[in-house]
Scaffold this active site. Structure first.
Site, PDB file in Angstrom:
ATOM      1  N   HIS A   1     -90.822  13.187  21.400  1.00 30.07           N
ATOM      2  CA  HIS A   1     -92.183  12.578  21.749  1.00 30.07           C
ATOM      3  C   HIS A   1     -92.018  11.248  22.635  1.00 30.07           C
ATOM      4  CE1 HIS A   1     -96.400  12.224  21.842  1.00 30.07           C
ATOM      5  NE2 HIS A   1     -96.248  11.066  21.490  1.00 30.07           N
TER       6      HIS A   1
ATOM      7  N   GLU B   1     -88.607   9.746  15.531  1.00 27.21           N
ATOM      8  CA  GLU B   1     -87.614  10.847  14.892  1.00 27.21           C
ATOM      9  C   GLU B   1     -87.601  12.044  15.644  1.00 27.21           C
ATOM     10  OE1 GLU B   1     -88.534  11.777  10.925  1.00 27.21           O
ATOM     11  OE2 GLU B   1     -87.957   9.672  10.230  1.00 27.21           O
TER      12      GLU B   1
END
Length: 151
Positions: free
Chosen positions: A81, A78
């Site tokens: 990263h 989400e």
């Protein structure tokens, strides 16, 4: 004079997704053993750590390994990263290959979900671990051939 030694390979496995890493490794090992190459397996926490592990191994003993197979999986989450891990692990491996002349097979899956990962990792499907090992062996052969031409 041609280097007739069988290649000795370091397989670096990112273990963040253990089951996928095992399947990638299964495909890579089958190719290496089929080619008569020897190998050692090293594990790291995730894909981001793979370039550092290869650099450490090469710096510690430059002639120990003829090549490296980088295996792992990054599944989009989400946050951003994912983008950093994918980009930096790929960049780190490419820098090692280009700047140090290392033979590296790239087998880090960068996917949207687990289904995509399994479709690429499974030895009875796309078998990307095998592809990475084959790429590594081909780069070792190229490096050896180019070394012979310069003698």
């Amino acid at each position: 004079m041609a280097d007739a030694r069988p290649p000795h390979i370091m397989i670096v496995e990112a273990r963040f997704y253990v089951d996928i890493a095992e399947e990638l490794c299964r495909g890579a090992v089958a190719v290496l053993e089929g080619a008569g190459a020897t190998h050692e397996r090293v594990t790291v926490p995730g894909a981001f750590e793979i370039p550092a592990a290869i650099a450490m191994a090469h710096d510690a003993s430059p002639s120990r390994f003829d090549g490296y197979v980088a295996l792992g999986c990054v599944i989009r989450g989400e946050t951003t990263h994912y983008d950093y891990v994918c980009g930096e692990s790929a960049r780190g491996l490419q820098d090692l290959a280009a700047n140090r002349g290392l033979a590296i097979g790239y087998g880090i899956l960068t996917v949207e979900d687990s289904a995509q990962a399994w479709a690429r990792a499974a030895v009875d499907k796309k078998d990307k671990g095998a592809d990475a090992a084959q790429a590594c062996l081909q780069m070792i052969e190229l490096k050896r051939r180019l070394g012979e031409e310069s003698e």
